[in-house]
Design a protein around this motif. Structure first.
Motif, mmCIF file in Angstrom:
data_model
loop_
_atom_site.group_PDB
_atom_site.id
_atom_site.type_symbol
_atom_site.label_atom_id
_atom_site.label_comp_id
_atom_site.label_asym_id
_atom_site.label_seq_id
_atom_site.Cartn_x
_atom_site.Cartn_y
_atom_site.Cartn_z
ATOM 1 N N ALA A 147 2.903 -2.219 10.531
ATOM 2 C CA ALA A 147 3.337 -0.827 10.695
ATOM 3 C C ALA A 147 4.489 -0.863 11.700
ATOM 4 C CB ALA A 147 2.213 0.079 11.222
ATOM 5 N N SER A 148 5.693 -0.475 11.337
ATOM 6 C CA SER A 148 6.079 0.197 10.109
ATOM 7 C C SER A 148 6.131 -0.782 8.929
ATOM 8 C CB SER A 148 7.457 0.817 10.275
ATOM 9 O OG SER A 148 7.483 1.750 11.319
ATOM 10 N N GLY A 149 5.055 -0.915 8.262
ATOM 11 C CA GLY A 149 5.002 -1.832 7.150
ATOM 12 C C GLY A 149 5.257 -3.267 7.579
ATOM 13 N N HIS A 333 2.057 2.720 7.158
ATOM 14 C CA HIS A 333 1.006 2.166 8.022
ATOM 15 C C HIS A 333 0.017 1.383 7.173
ATOM 16 C CE1 HIS A 333 -1.848 1.691 11.226
ATOM 17 N NE2 HIS A 333 -1.080 2.376 12.054
ATOM 18 N N GLY A 334 -0.234 0.151 7.567
ATOM 19 C CA GLY A 334 -1.028 -0.761 6.748
ATOM 20 C C GLY A 334 -2.522 -0.699 6.948
ATOM 21 N N ALA A 338 -5.339 -3.353 5.920
ATOM 22 C CA ALA A 338 -5.899 -4.163 7.010
ATOM 23 C C ALA A 338 -7.422 -4.172 6.949
ATOM 24 C CB ALA A 338 -5.421 -3.609 8.361
ATOM 25 N N LEU A 339 -8.005 -2.991 6.798
ATOM 26 C CA LEU A 339 -9.461 -2.910 6.696
ATOM 27 C C LEU A 339 -9.968 -3.626 5.446
ATOM 28 C CD1 LEU A 339 -10.048 0.819 7.755
ATOM 29 C CD2 LEU A 339 -10.508 -1.228 9.109
ATOM 30 N N ALA A 340 -9.249 -3.462 4.341
ATOM 31 C CA ALA A 340 -9.652 -4.115 3.092
ATOM 32 C C ALA A 340 -9.621 -5.633 3.226
ATOM 33 C CB ALA A 340 -8.745 -3.661 1.952
ATOM 34 N N ALA A 341 -8.584 -6.153 3.875
ATOM 35 C CA ALA A 341 -8.464 -7.605 4.033
ATOM 36 C C ALA A 341 -9.565 -8.161 4.924
ATOM 37 C CB ALA A 341 -7.091 -7.950 4.597
ATOM 38 N N MET A 422 -1.936 -4.528 12.034
ATOM 39 C CA MET A 422 -2.138 -5.985 11.956
ATOM 40 C C MET A 422 -2.652 -6.393 10.571
ATOM 41 S SD MET A 422 -1.074 -7.107 14.791
ATOM 42 C CE MET A 422 -0.770 -6.599 16.481
ATOM 43 N N GLY A 423 -2.280 -5.617 9.570
ATOM 44 C CA GLY A 423 -2.757 -5.868 8.217
ATOM 45 C C GLY A 423 -2.285 -7.179 7.632
ATOM 46 N N THR A 424 -1.074 -7.596 7.979
ATOM 47 C CA THR A 424 -0.574 -8.849 7.420
ATOM 48 C C THR A 424 -1.286 -10.038 8.040
ATOM 49 O OG1 THR A 424 1.538 -7.715 7.172
ATOM 50 C CG2 THR A 424 1.541 -10.078 6.823
ATOM 51 N N THR A 425 -1.609 -9.942 9.306
ATOM 52 C CA THR A 425 -2.432 -10.981 9.935
ATOM 53 C C THR A 425 -3.787 -11.062 9.249
ATOM 54 O OG1 THR A 425 -1.330 -10.606 12.052
ATOM 55 C CG2 THR A 425 -3.433 -11.771 12.112
ATOM 56 N N ALA A 426 -4.387 -9.920 8.977
ATOM 57 C CA ALA A 426 -5.677 -9.887 8.286
ATOM 58 C C ALA A 426 -5.571 -10.528 6.900
ATOM 59 C CB ALA A 426 -6.178 -8.449 8.167
ATOM 60 N N ALA A 427 -4.499 -10.215 6.179
ATOM 61 C CA ALA A 427 -4.344 -10.747 4.821
ATOM 62 C C ALA A 427 -4.051 -12.241 4.839
ATOM 63 C CB ALA A 427 -3.231 -9.987 4.102
#
Length: 501
Positions: A147-149, A333-334, A338-341, A422-427
């Motif tokens: 985020a921002s993406g 906003h990811g 993030a939660l899904a990953a 931090m969605g990309t870290t999660a993924a």
């Protein structure tokens, strides 16, 4: 799975996870639908009108982030967009493999094809042609806050469109300009809004999730038949999978796992009735439907969320050509991804956790009633002793990786962007967990096949098929050999999807 001749038409609304995987791994081509192209043109006309009218609109006639209050003169609008790309290309670390890059490109194209972002058709078409001709930007993996993406990763993608940065083309790493030229393409000059439209989105994390989901679904079905093999090897009690039991706790995943276990074991002469050998099995056998089923339900939830995200507008501001409105919001906003990953990583790790426990039961003579470590010459030979060590090591690594990234946040852009996903870290962590789980299941697959050979009687319909598949590639262990070779072959069998039916 699609092949290189397949064309997938993108309209922003109907892209599936399987199609993303076909583009990423099988070279499927991309084409915009005429309706999407028209919507892109309509959205662009609104941007052109705002520039002509000198309206103050975020990212079009202003700076970015904390600089959103700085109005940019008309003469500098082109430079503003290029500066955005160059300055934001701050990712670091090892580059993503080509399959992830292709998925990122396809997802960004699909989001822009919805016609809410103001990009020019010719700019979007360049990205389409880069994907179709195999120009794969070098995108380092680290540097996105989600985020921002995925600003930093996507900026590296766009660098190549400008003739900058680096790209892989036909197996060679070239400068962006060289790669475009080799593919018969020319760089573009960004117009108003286009730089922001290209990099403000969740496509890196969503690409990682989409590919991980495809692989996770294969692991889910493979885990079921491998577990059934272990049930037979240990002469387990399939009464625990009886449908009437699972109707009393109506979780869909649990019911489906129980159904599949019974189908795989249908016709088996290797299982027992309650009280025949023991009254009930250990949890790692008896509770397979409950554990696997919970993972099934998690997969279903994440699959739905990611499919939604694959067909979403995730940039800012968003342009509504029907009304002429421009709305600044937070679709970049990811958090949903993030939660899904994080959720999926935990769910898939549980397939590995319970698998390793089943492997322990197979190799431990005090639990199995079989020769220790599944070798006939224990002492001289170690058999499957250290394969269980490897499984234990990998599941412990997964436990570290399953600490959720989405609970973390750190402010950026002078506190203007004060909550990130931090969605990309999660993924990225999820991708590793999925790969690790395939390894753990491979170890159980090997051990179960070996253990089955110490018994007698007909196997079940599904387990017989799985047993034959592994024995075509890997012979029975009669004396010690380099087990990592067998483990790698079994892993490849699982990842190929041959156990999915």
């Amino acid at each position: 799975m699609s092949n290189q001749q397949t064309v997938i038409f993108l309209d922003g609304n109907h892209l599936s996870i399987d199609q993303v995987t076909a583009i990423a791994r099988c070279g499927a081509k991309i084409q915009l639908t005429p309706e999407a192209a028209e919507q892109v043109r309509r959205s662009r006309s609104l941007v052109d009108r705002m520039v002509r009218e000198r309206r103050v609109v975020y990212g079009i006639t202003t700076g970015f982030g904390k600089f959103s209050d700085v109005v940019i003169p008309d003469a500098d609008i082109h430079q503003l967009q290029e500066n955005l790309i160059v300055s934001h290309a701050c990712a670091m670390g090892e580059p993503y493999p080509a399959e992830v890059v292709r998925a990122i490109m396809a997802l960004r194209i699909n989001a822009l094809a919805k016609g809410y972002s103001g990009i020019r058709e010719e700019t979007l078409q360049l990205l389409v042609e880069m994907c179709n001709r195999g120009v794969h930007p070098i995108i380092p993996q680290q540097g996105s806050l989600g985020a921002s993406g995925d600003l930093a990763p996507l900026a590296h993608m766009v660098l190549v469109m400008l003739g900058k940065g680096e790209a892989e083309y036909q197996g060679k790493r070239l400068s962006g300009a060289e790669a475009l030229q080799a593919a018969g393409l020319e760089p573009i000059r960004l117009e108003a809004k286009e730089g922001l439209a290209l990099i403000n989105g969740t496509q890196a994390m969503t690409a990682l999730l989409a590919i991980a989901l495809h692989d996770a679904r294969i692991l889910m079905e493979s885990a079921e038949v491998i577990a059934a093999m272990t049930v037979e090897a240990l002469r387990g009690i399939p009464k625990a999978f009886d449908p009437q039991l699972h109707l009393t706790r109506p979780h869909p995943g649990q019911q489906e796992s129980a159904r599949r276990l019974l189908a795989h074991l249908h016709g088996s002469e290797r299982t027992t009735a309650p009280g025949e050998l023991r009254v009930q099995d250990a949890y790692s056998l008896r509770c397979i439907p409950q554990v696997h089923g919970a993972t099934r339900d998690a997969l279903e939830y994440v699959w739905t969320a990611v499919t939604r995200e694959c067909n979403s507008v995730t940039d800012n501001p968003i342009l509504f050509s029907d009304t002429g409105e421009v709305i600044s919001g937070g679709n970049f906003h990811g958090q949903p991804m993030a939660l899904a990953a994080d959720f999926l990583a935990i769910a898939i790790a549980e397939l590995a956790n319970i698998s390793e426990r089943r492997t322990e039961r197979l190799v431990n003579p005090q639990l199995s009633g079989l020769p220790g470590f599944l070798t006939e010459h224990g002492g001289l030979h170690s058999g499957f002793m250290i394969t269980q060590y490897a499984a234990a090591s990998i599941v412990s690594e997964n436990k570290v990786l399953c600490h959720p990234a989405s609970v973390d946040s750190i402010p950026s852009s002078a506190n203007q962007e004060d909550h990130v996903s931090m969605g990309t870290t999660a993924a990225r962590k999820l991708r590793t967990v999925v790969a690790n789980t395939a390894k753990v299941l491979a170890i159980e697959y090997l051990a179960a096949a070996q253990a089955i050979e110490f018994g007698s009687g007909r196997l079940g319909e599904g387990t017989q098929r799985a047993y034959e598949l592994i024995r075509r590639e890997i012979p029975r262990l009669t004396e010690d050999r380099e087990m990592h070779v067998d483990m790698a072959k079994a892993e490849e069998l699982i990842r190929s999807g041959v156990l999915v039916w």
